[in-house]
Write a protein that holds these residues in place. Structure first.
Motif, PDB file in Angstrom:
ATOM      1  N   ALA A 118       0.833  -1.213   0.000  1.00 46.39           N
ATOM      2  CA  ALA A 118       0.000   0.000   0.000  1.00 46.39           C
ATOM      3  C   ALA A 118       0.862   1.256   0.000  1.00 46.39           C
ATOM      4  N   THR A 119       0.392   2.275  -0.694  1.00 44.81           N
ATOM      5  CA  THR A 119       1.075   3.570  -0.657  1.00 44.81           C
ATOM      6  C   THR A 119       0.425   4.520   0.348  1.00 44.81           C
ATOM      7  N   GLU A 120      -0.823   4.245   0.730  1.00 41.70           N
ATOM      8  CA  GLU A 120      -1.491   5.000   1.791  1.00 41.70           C
ATOM      9  C   GLU A 120      -2.123   4.011   2.768  1.00 41.70           C
ATOM     10  N   ILE A 121      -1.947   4.278   4.056  1.00 40.80           N
ATOM     11  CA  ILE A 121      -2.600   3.499   5.097  1.00 40.80           C
ATOM     12  C   ILE A 121      -3.781   4.322   5.603  1.00 40.80           C
ATOM     13  N   GLN A 122      -4.986   3.870   5.274  1.00 40.37           N
ATOM     14  CA  GLN A 122      -6.208   4.603   5.604  1.00 40.37           C
ATOM     15  C   GLN A 122      -7.144   3.706   6.413  1.00 40.37           C
ATOM     16  N   VAL A 123      -7.363   4.040   7.679  1.00 41.07           N
ATOM     17  CA  VAL A 123      -8.395   3.326   8.427  1.00 41.07           C
ATOM     18  C   VAL A 123      -9.750   3.774   7.897  1.00 41.07           C
ATOM     19  N   GLU A 124     -10.781   2.983   8.161  1.00 39.18           N
ATOM     20  CA  GLU A 124     -12.105   3.297   7.618  1.00 39.18           C
ATOM     21  C   GLU A 124     -12.586   4.681   8.052  1.00 39.18           C
ATOM     22  N   ARG A 125     -12.274   5.059   9.286  1.00 35.67           N
ATOM     23  CA  ARG A 125     -12.794   6.326   9.815  1.00 35.67           C
ATOM     24  C   ARG A 125     -12.300   7.548   9.044  1.00 35.67           C
ATOM     25  N   VAL A 126     -11.148   7.454   8.406  1.00 37.50           N
ATOM     26  CA  VAL A 126     -10.598   8.629   7.740  1.00 37.50           C
ATOM     27  C   VAL A 126     -11.164   8.822   6.336  1.00 37.50           C
ATOM     28  N   LYS A 127     -11.802   7.809   5.789  1.00 39.82           N
ATOM     29  CA  LYS A 127     -12.250   7.891   4.402  1.00 39.82           C
ATOM     30  C   LYS A 127     -13.368   8.913   4.206  1.00 39.82           C
ATOM     31  N   PHE A 128     -14.116   9.208   5.250  1.00 37.63           N
ATOM     32  CA  PHE A 128     -15.127  10.261   5.199  1.00 37.63           C
ATOM     33  C   PHE A 128     -14.494  11.591   4.792  1.00 37.63           C
ATOM     34  N   LEU A 129     -13.304  11.890   5.330  1.00 36.26           N
ATOM     35  CA  LEU A 129     -12.590  13.118   4.986  1.00 36.26           C
ATOM     36  C   LEU A 129     -11.751  12.951   3.722  1.00 36.26           C
ATOM     37  N   ARG A 130     -11.077  11.808   3.612  1.00 33.62           N
ATOM     38  CA  ARG A 130     -10.104  11.607   2.529  1.00 33.62           C
ATOM     39  C   ARG A 130     -10.748  11.684   1.159  1.00 33.62           C
ATOM     40  N   TYR A 131     -11.958  11.182   1.019  1.00 37.07           N
ATOM     41  CA  TYR A 131     -12.565  11.082  -0.311  1.00 37.07           C
ATOM     42  C   TYR A 131     -13.782  11.983  -0.496  1.00 37.07           C
ATOM     43  N   ALA A 132     -13.902  13.018   0.315  1.00 35.70           N
ATOM     44  CA  ALA A 132     -15.064  13.904   0.207  1.00 35.70           C
ATOM     45  C   ALA A 132     -15.157  14.552  -1.174  1.00 35.70           C
ATOM     46  N   GLU A 133     -14.056  15.054  -1.662  1.00 34.54           N
ATOM     47  CA  GLU A 133     -14.083  15.713  -2.974  1.00 34.54           C
ATOM     48  C   GLU A 133     -14.377  14.702  -4.080  1.00 34.54           C
ATOM     49  N   ALA A 134     -13.758  13.536  -3.999  1.00 29.76           N
ATOM     50  CA  ALA A 134     -13.978  12.512  -5.026  1.00 29.76           C
ATOM     51  C   ALA A 134     -15.428  12.037  -5.037  1.00 29.76           C
ATOM     52  N   ARG A 135     -16.059  11.963  -3.861  1.00 32.54           N
ATOM     53  CA  ARG A 135     -17.457  11.525  -3.797  1.00 32.54           C
ATOM     54  C   ARG A 135     -18.419  12.608  -4.247  1.00 32.54           C
ATOM     55  N   GLY A 136     -17.963  13.856  -4.248  1.00 33.96           N
ATOM     56  CA  GLY A 136     -18.826  14.967  -4.634  1.00 33.96           C
ATOM     57  C   GLY A 136     -19.621  15.567  -3.491  1.00 33.96           C
ATOM     58  N   ASP A 137     -19.255  15.213  -2.230  1.00 28.99           N
ATOM     59  CA  ASP A 137     -19.984  15.773  -1.094  1.00 28.99           C
ATOM     60  C   ASP A 137     -19.064  16.608  -0.190  1.00 28.99           C
ATOM     61  N   TYR A 138     -18.067  17.245  -0.813  1.00 31.37           N
ATOM     62  CA  TYR A 138     -17.059  18.001  -0.063  1.00 31.37           C
ATOM     63  C   TYR A 138     -17.694  19.083   0.814  1.00 31.37           C
ATOM     64  N   ASP A 139     -18.596  19.885   0.276  1.00 31.58           N
ATOM     65  CA  ASP A 139     -19.194  20.980   1.057  1.00 31.58           C
ATOM     66  C   ASP A 139     -19.949  20.447   2.271  1.00 31.58           C
ATOM     67  N   GLN A 140     -20.652  19.349   2.083  1.00 32.07           N
ATOM     68  CA  GLN A 140     -21.392  18.754   3.198  1.00 32.07           C
ATOM     69  C   GLN A 140     -20.448  18.202   4.255  1.00 32.07           C
ATOM     70  N   VAL A 141     -19.349  17.582   3.822  1.00 31.14           N
ATOM     71  CA  VAL A 141     -18.386  17.027   4.777  1.00 31.14           C
ATOM     72  C   VAL A 141     -17.699  18.144   5.554  1.00 31.14           C
ATOM     73  N   VAL A 142     -17.323  19.222   4.870  1.00 30.73           N
ATOM     74  CA  VAL A 142     -16.736  20.377   5.564  1.00 30.73           C
ATOM     75  C   VAL A 142     -17.691  20.905   6.624  1.00 30.73           C
ATOM     76  N   ALA A 143     -18.945  21.045   6.258  1.00 37.95           N
ATOM     77  CA  ALA A 143     -19.936  21.549   7.210  1.00 37.95           C
ATOM     78  C   ALA A 143     -20.106  20.593   8.389  1.00 37.95           C
ATOM     79  N   THR A 144     -20.176  19.311   8.099  1.00 40.07           N
ATOM     80  CA  THR A 144     -20.337  18.321   9.161  1.00 40.07           C
ATOM     81  C   THR A 144     -19.129  18.308  10.092  1.00 40.07           C
ATOM     82  N   LEU A 145     -17.932  18.326   9.527  1.00 36.25           N
ATOM     83  CA  LEU A 145     -16.715  18.318  10.324  1.00 36.25           C
ATOM     84  C   LEU A 145     -16.645  19.508  11.257  1.00 36.25           C
ATOM     85  N   ASN A 146     -16.977  20.670  10.750  1.00 37.18           N
ATOM     86  CA  ASN A 146     -16.829  21.879  11.553  1.00 37.18           C
ATOM     87  C   ASN A 146     -18.015  22.143  12.481  1.00 37.18           C
ATOM     88  N   THR A 147     -19.025  21.309  12.388  1.00 42.43           N
ATOM     89  CA  THR A 147     -20.129  21.352  13.352  1.00 42.43           C
ATOM     90  C   THR A 147     -19.959  20.278  14.412  1.00 42.43           C
TER      91      THR A 147
END
Length: 254
Positions: free
Chosen positions: A219-248
């Motif tokens: 592997a070139t990246e070690i990603q636990v499941e919990r980090v994928k919510f942040l890691r792939y927000a832009e790729a999933r197309g829900d970046y704005d929602q994830v930013v809002a959720t994280l900062n709330t």
């Protein structure tokens, strides 16, 4: 990276993720050397965990890194893994320079210059070793920002692209570049984080990381499941929602 049979140096490993990972890797049959600024704490940890070697190092000090590297390589010429763990996180208010400038400079020195200097101190040696690995440590916040910690977010984004770039450059060598991407973990990185329900329990995080290293040695990246919510927000197309959720959701995002 193989899960066992390595000689590993982990600066910044006197507490938190660094120490927990060091002990877990030691238990899996690796020789582990930890580094930190406090000699008394290092001595205490060595006494508590026989077989764990220690070296004094301040990763914000270029001369200290050079001295530590010389000590580590003199005692462990078979060193083949560097885990650039050291990092700091600061809450900052960017409305006025007196509120953030000193903090930002400190974060960049430790989180960006520290790993760069560590890699520079060991890279020639690692190129001479079989099965060598450099593990960098970024963060889910490299991909989705926590508004309270601008410099930390930026420093970890820098580590991500540094990892991607040097992996390309070192493709003609035997040195692997592996990026560890943690989510929020219950450590003392920020005040109150050790009790945060938002953060992942430390033992669960390290157990999952060790399991991923073992099951995905290439592997070139070690990603636990919990980090994928942040890691792939832009790729999933829900970046704005994830930013809002994280900062709330995170109390440090207020």
């Amino acid at each position: 990276m193989d899960i066992s049979g390595n000689t590993i140096f982990i600066p910044g490993a006197t507490s938190g993720i660094g120490l927990a990972l060091a002990l877990a890797l030691k238990d899996r049959g690796n020789t582990v050397i930890i580094g930190g600024r406090r000699t008394d704490l290092l001595d205490s940890l060595a006494a508590q965990h026989p077989g764990l070697d220690t070296v004094t190092v301040d990763t914000a000090d270029a001369a200290s890194i050079q001295q530590a590297a010389a000590q580590v390589l003199a005692r462990h010429p078979d060193l083949n893994v560097l885990i650039a763990m050291a990092g700091i996180m600061r809450v900052e208010d960017w409305h006025a320079p007196e509120s953030f400038l000193a903090s930002a400079e400190s974060v960049v020195t430790t989180n960006v210059l520290g790993p760069i200097r560590l890699i520079a101190a060991f890279i020639e040696h690692l190129q001479s070793r079989p099965a060598a690995t450099i593990m960098t440590v970024s963060s889910g916040l490299a991909f989705t920002p926590l508004k309270a910690t601008p410099s930390y977010n930026a420093s970890k984004a820098a580590i991500h692209l540094l990892s991607e770039s040097i992996r390309l450059q070192l493709a003609d060598t035997g040195v692997k570049i592996v990026e560890l991407v943690p989510p929020a973990v219950r450590t003392g990185l920020l005040p109150g984080q050790e009790e945060s329900e938002f953060a992942m329990p430390l033992d669960e995080f390290v157990a999952e990381v060790v399991g991923l290293i073992e099951s995905q040695p290439d592997a070139t990246e070690i990603q636990v499941e919990r980090v994928k919510f942040l890691r792939y927000a832009e790729a999933r197309g829900d970046y704005d929602q994830v930013v809002a959720t994280l900062n709330t959701a995170d109390p440090h995002g207020k």
